[in-house]
Structure formats: C-alpha cells, structure tokens
Design a protein around this motif. Structure first.
Motif, PDB file in Angstrom:
ATOM      1  N   THR A 137       0.847  -1.199   0.000  1.00 19.34           N
ATOM      2  CA  THR A 137       0.000   0.000   0.000  1.00 19.34           C
ATOM      3  C   THR A 137       0.875   1.238   0.000  1.00 19.34           C
ATOM      4  O   THR A 137       2.012   1.226   0.493  1.00 19.34           O
ATOM      5  N   LEU A 138       0.354   2.301  -0.541  1.00 17.83           N
ATOM      6  CA  LEU A 138       1.078   3.561  -0.547  1.00 17.83           C
ATOM      7  C   LEU A 138       1.122   4.157   0.855  1.00 17.83           C
ATOM      8  O   LEU A 138       0.255   3.918   1.698  1.00 17.83           O
ATOM      9  N   ASN A 139       2.146   4.964   1.081  1.00 17.29           N
ATOM     10  CA  ASN A 139       2.320   5.704   2.337  1.00 17.29           C
ATOM     11  C   ASN A 139       2.511   4.784   3.545  1.00 17.29           C
ATOM     12  O   ASN A 139       2.344   5.220   4.681  1.00 17.29           O
ATOM     13  N   SER A 140       2.832   3.535   3.328  1.00 19.85           N
ATOM     14  CA  SER A 140       3.112   2.631   4.441  1.00 19.85           C
ATOM     15  C   SER A 140       4.605   2.632   4.714  1.00 19.85           C
ATOM     16  O   SER A 140       5.422   2.544   3.786  1.00 19.85           O
ATOM     17  N   ALA A 141       4.980   2.715   5.980  1.00 22.35           N
ATOM     18  CA  ALA A 141       6.395   2.776   6.343  1.00 22.35           C
ATOM     19  C   ALA A 141       7.036   1.413   6.148  1.00 22.35           C
ATOM     20  O   ALA A 141       6.477   0.396   6.563  1.00 22.35           O
ATOM     21  N   PRO A 142       8.204   1.352   5.506  1.00 23.72           N
ATOM     22  CA  PRO A 142       8.882   0.068   5.351  1.00 23.72           C
ATOM     23  C   PRO A 142       9.429  -0.434   6.684  1.00 23.72           C
ATOM     24  O   PRO A 142       9.700   0.343   7.596  1.00 23.72           O
ATOM     25  N   ASP A 143       9.540  -1.730   6.789  1.00 19.97           N
ATOM     26  CA  ASP A 143      10.006  -2.363   8.022  1.00 19.97           C
ATOM     27  C   ASP A 143      11.521  -2.513   7.954  1.00 19.97           C
ATOM     28  O   ASP A 143      12.055  -3.521   7.510  1.00 19.97           O
ATOM     29  N   PHE A 144      12.235  -1.464   8.380  1.00 19.59           N
ATOM     30  CA  PHE A 144      13.693  -1.532   8.450  1.00 19.59           C
ATOM     31  C   PHE A 144      14.101  -2.087   9.807  1.00 19.59           C
ATOM     32  O   PHE A 144      13.483  -1.761  10.827  1.00 19.59           O
ATOM     33  N   PRO A 145      15.161  -2.892   9.898  1.00 23.90           N
ATOM     34  CA  PRO A 145      16.049  -3.304   8.795  1.00 23.90           C
ATOM     35  C   PRO A 145      15.621  -4.611   8.125  1.00 23.90           C
ATOM     36  O   PRO A 145      16.350  -5.111   7.281  1.00 23.90           O
ATOM     37  N   TYR A 146      14.446  -5.187   8.508  1.00 19.55           N
ATOM     38  CA  TYR A 146      14.087  -6.498   7.968  1.00 19.55           C
ATOM     39  C   TYR A 146      13.985  -6.493   6.452  1.00 19.55           C
ATOM     40  O   TYR A 146      14.335  -7.482   5.797  1.00 19.55           O
ATOM     41  N   VAL A 147      13.544  -5.380   5.863  1.00 19.41           N
ATOM     42  CA  VAL A 147      13.368  -5.328   4.419  1.00 19.41           C
ATOM     43  C   VAL A 147      14.686  -5.546   3.684  1.00 19.41           C
ATOM     44  O   VAL A 147      14.701  -5.952   2.516  1.00 19.41           O
ATOM     45  N   LEU A 148      15.810  -5.292   4.348  1.00 19.15           N
ATOM     46  CA  LEU A 148      17.102  -5.470   3.699  1.00 19.15           C
ATOM     47  C   LEU A 148      17.404  -6.941   3.406  1.00 19.15           C
ATOM     48  O   LEU A 148      18.109  -7.252   2.446  1.00 19.15           O
ATOM     49  N   ALA A 149      16.901  -7.839   4.242  1.00 19.63           N
ATOM     50  CA  ALA A 149      17.192  -9.268   4.058  1.00 19.63           C
ATOM     51  C   ALA A 149      16.590  -9.814   2.763  1.00 19.63           C
ATOM     52  O   ALA A 149      17.322 -10.396   1.934  1.00 19.63           O
ATOM     53  N   PRO A 150      15.269  -9.664   2.534  1.00 18.69           N
ATOM     54  CA  PRO A 150      14.741 -10.147   1.250  1.00 18.69           C
ATOM     55  C   PRO A 150      15.297  -9.390   0.055  1.00 18.69           C
ATOM     56  O   PRO A 150      15.462  -9.974  -1.027  1.00 18.69           O
ATOM     57  N   ALA A 151      15.607  -8.112   0.250  1.00 22.75           N
ATOM     58  CA  ALA A 151      16.185  -7.352  -0.863  1.00 22.75           C
ATOM     59  C   ALA A 151      17.563  -7.901  -1.230  1.00 22.75           C
ATOM     60  O   ALA A 151      17.881  -8.088  -2.416  1.00 22.75           O
ATOM     61  N   ALA A 152      18.385  -8.177  -0.220  1.00 24.66           N
ATOM     62  CA  ALA A 152      19.719  -8.714  -0.484  1.00 24.66           C
ATOM     63  C   ALA A 152      19.636 -10.094  -1.130  1.00 24.66           C
ATOM     64  O   ALA A 152      20.397 -10.415  -2.057  1.00 24.66           O
ATOM     65  N   ALA A 153      18.708 -10.910  -0.668  1.00 26.79           N
ATOM     66  CA  ALA A 153      18.562 -12.254  -1.237  1.00 26.79           C
ATOM     67  C   ALA A 153      18.137 -12.173  -2.699  1.00 26.79           C
ATOM     68  O   ALA A 153      18.639 -12.930  -3.549  1.00 26.79           O
ATOM     69  N   SER A 154      17.236 -11.276  -3.016  1.00 24.93           N
ATOM     70  CA  SER A 154      16.778 -11.166  -4.407  1.00 24.93           C
ATOM     71  C   SER A 154      17.884 -10.636  -5.312  1.00 24.93           C
ATOM     72  O   SER A 154      18.007 -11.075  -6.465  1.00 24.93           O
TER      73      SER A 154
END
Length: 472
Positions: A137-154
C-alpha cells in the motif's frame, strides 16, 4: 543466427521461451497487472540504457560498464514477478550492442534479464519482501532493517541467474570452460549490490507520499557515478595509448621484430587464462607481454640491425635491454607486476639466464609466462631472413626445453590453450614488414629466436639478437 553452433541456438531459444513463460501471466486478464507502473519503469529502464549511447558532457559511456539495473531491481521490489519481468525487456532491447549479430544478442539479453528479474522477484515475494516494504500500500512505512534481508537475497539471485545464463552461452557458443563465467561472479556481485541498494531506495520513495517523481531523483547520483566510471575508462584508454606508442617506437627501431610485442601479449593472455588468473592480473600480464622489449629503445640501433656476428661486448650491451626497460616503466604505477616481467623475462629456470641469473621460483610468475610466450612467437614468426616454424614444431621445442629454460607449468598452459583455441595472431610480421615475403637471404644468419636447441647461434645468447625472444 545460422553462424551460431546448434547447441547455442537451442540454448538461446530455450531462454527466450523461458522468458516468455515468465512474463506471460502478466498479460492475462485475471492477473491485475499494474500497467501504469510497468509502463513507467519499463520506459525509464529503456531511457537509462539509451542515455549510455548519447553523449554526456562531451563523452559517451564506454562499452563494458554493463546494464543500468537499479530500475529493474526497483521493479523487483515493487511488482509481481511476471510484471517485473516485462519491465526488463525494453531496456535490454534498447541497450548498446557492439558485436554481430545484433538482433540475436538483443533478444538474448531480453530473455536473460527477464528470467533473472522473474527469479529475483519470486525470491523477494517468498521472503515476504512486499510486506516488509509496506504491505503493498502507498504511504506505508517500510520495516527496516528487515526489508534489507529479502532485498539482499533477491539481488543475489538476480546476479546468480545472470551469471549462470552467461556461463551457458559461453559454453555453447564460444566453447569455453564452464568455470570461466563463474570466475567473474565475485567482481560482479559488488556492483549488483550497489544497484540493488539504489533500487530499494527507489522502491521506498515510490511508496512514499511523494510518489514516483521522488523515486526518479535516485537515478541522478547513479548516473553521475556512471559518468565518473566512464572517466576512469577514458584514463585507462589513455594508458593503453601510451603503451602502444612505446611499442610502435620499438617496432620502428627494430625492424626484425615488428608486431612481435603484440603477439607476445596475446600469447601471454592465453597462458594466463589457462592458469585461471583474475581479469585484473590478466590485463597487467598482457601489458607485460606487450612491453617486454621496450628496453630496446636504449640499445643502439646499429646493434639491433647488425647482420653479422655480435662481439662479446655487443652482446653485453644488448643484454642490458631488460634493465633499460625496467627503468623506463618503473614509475608507471598501473603496470604493477608487469615491471618485474619486463626485467626478468630472459631469466631461465636453470639459472643460466640474465640479467641476474635467477632460477626456478625466484623468477616472478609473470616473467615465466612472458618467457614462454616470447619464445613461442619468435619461433612461429616469419622474419626477413628466416621462415617461421610450424606451430606444432614450436610446441615440441618448448616442451623439450621445459624444466631447463622454461617453466613446465607455463608451457603446458600454452599447449592447452593452443589445442583449445588454435593460434591466430592478431598482428603478423608479414603484414607489418613486406620484405618478409621475399626469399630468405643466404647471407643472413639464423635468428636467435628460431631454436631452443643447445646449439648456439650468432649471438650465443638466447634472444639477444634481432630475433629477440627465442630460446637458445
């Protein structure tokens, strides 16, 4: 397409079919593809690839920098796998292609990028990356730092898939060993991580209240970095131009070995690839091969062109050329190990070489490579006073002298390279020296570089005469 081996054609067709299957779900009515985001990101990726072709601040981005992946990776973080695969296609088709057939290469790149993007987006979804980025959804705050893990894996999967597909095309189309492409993985991983971080920043800003216009701001510093990298490539090209100027000066001075330096650089590179050297060391070794005789600029021309026997004093003067060469290039920092090869390429494994009589492992690795490449080209080159030996005869002579004059490991590497690729020198003495096409003058003595036999020639020393470079 017909020029490609059948295996390569089948491989490319399978990749194209796989890419179409990956992107096909996005074209179905029930997939709810966000076509606005797909169109914007796809067009943006195409523009980023086209910008590399257009001049920026008076220069074009040089070949070899690679694709501009932040936009593709932003699509991985923002879109479903099938839609992300579509984003990768326009830029891949629009990218610069230097080699023919261009249309086959464009289609191959499009399929390759689509497959890698689809795989990366799939891994990102499995690891709950969309939820960590903001739950879709728009305007939703990202879950840092957890978002870095799937991003790094991808990003890792994206890099691995690209490398694996490259490996397949090298094996099927160019008949190279399967490990050749994988050697470049460590070097390509770091740039992909940087592109992944920029793509994640784009995705976060895309989902922010400021929307896509804010995400586009990420591309400006990335493009400036690309331009700085282009400056580095231009500086490197200037270094290569300087090296070629030195080689041309040697060729003009020593008419008997014109084109020899380029061919020694080529043979040295073939040996280095068989030894599994990194690309950075391989490039420096090529410089070593090209510049190994630059010290001849300090040798009197009358000695290099003398037809009769050399006196002991004249031999000692010519034997100084490795030291002259080392002095000439010692201040050129980017040559690195090449400087030692220039100084020691006439040392022998048994310790009877010059200038310092080093033996075995005391001789630098680059010097042992250049010594073999130097002798091989001297034996297989036609000079104005002596015809070339067949490649097979030169190889047998190198093998016979391995362990005494040459490092056996370097000889075996050259033999393997020739068996796999053949010997196709880019520069030939005949092309550079028309006199070489004539008959062999009976008054001209045998070239020192024409034999590896124990018998001595007019110089009595390996590679100290006009045919410098051969075994003796």
């Amino acid at each position: 397409m017909r020029a490609l081996p059948p295996g390569a054609r089948a491989y490319i067709l399978c990749a194209v079919a796989g890419g179409l299957l990956c992107a096909a779900p996005a074209l179905t009515a029930g997939h709810n593809t966000p076509w606005g985001a797909v169109a914007l990101l796809g067009a943006l990726y195409a523009v980023c690839e086209l910008v590399k072709i257009c001049p920026f601040m008076g220069h074009r981005v040089p070949v070899g920098i690679g694709s501009f992946f932040p936009v593709v990776l932003a699509a991985v973080f923002l879109l479903p796998p099938a839609a992300a695969a579509l984003v990768a296609v326009p830029g891949a088709l629009a990218g610069r292609i230097e080699q023919r057939p261009a249309w086959v290469r464009r289609v191959w790149h499009a399929a390759q990028h689509a497959l890698a993007t689809w795989a990366a987006a799939g891994v990102y979804g499995v690891l709950r990356g969309p939820a960590a980025l903001g739950g879709g959804t728009l305007n939703s705050a990202p879950d840092f730092p957890y978002v870095l893990a799937p991003a790094a894996a991808s990003v890792l999967v994206f890099c691995l898939v690209l490398t694996a597909l490259d490996c397949g095309i090298l094996v099927t189309a160019e008949r190279l060993p399967a490990l050749t492409a994988w050697r470049g993985l460590p070097r390509s991983l770091a740039p992909h991580c940087v592109h992944g971080l920029a793509g994640l920043m784009m995705a976060v800003l895309w989902r922010s209240p400021y929307g896509p216009p804010a995400a586009l701001l990420v591309l400006l510093p990335m493009y400036i970095s690309c331009w700085i990298f282009a400056q580095y490539h231009r500086e490197r090209a200037a270094h290569q131009a300087t090296i070629r100027a030195l080689v041309q000066a040697v060729d003009i001075k020593d008419r008997y070995t014109r084109g020899h330096s380029e061919r020694v650089g080529q043979a040295s590179t073939m040996i280095a690839r068989e030894l599994g050297m990194s690309e950075d060391r391989l490039e420096v070794l090529r410089f070593a091969g090209i510049l190994h005789d630059v010290g001849k600029l300090g040798v009197p021309t009358r000695l290099l062109r003398k037809d009769g026997p050399l006196t002991p004093q004249e031999r000692r003067v010519i034997e100084l050329h490795p030291e002259y060469g080392h002095e000439m290039v010692r201040g050129i920092g980017f040559l690195g190990e090449a400087r030692e090869a220039i100084l020691h390429h006439h040392e022998r494994i048994d310790g009877s070489g010059y200038p310092y009589g080093l033996s075995g492992p005391q001789i630098p690795e680059f010097a042992r490579v250049v010594a073999v490449a130097d002798a091989f080209d001297a034996m297989t080159s036609t000079r104005s006073y002596r015809r070339a030996r067949p490649v097979e005869a030169a190889v047998r002579e190198l093998e016979r002298c391995a362990g005494d004059q040459f490092d056996p490991q370097m000889v075996r590497a050259l033999v393997r390279a020739i068996e796999r690729h053949g010997w196709h020198p880019a520069v030939t003495a005949e092309e550079r020296h028309p006199a070489a096409r004539g008959n062999v003058p009976p008054s001209r003595p045998e070239d020192p570089g024409a034999t590896a036999a124990p018998e001595r020639n007019r110089t009595g020393v390996a590679g100290t005469g006009p045919g410098d470079g051969g075994p003796a």
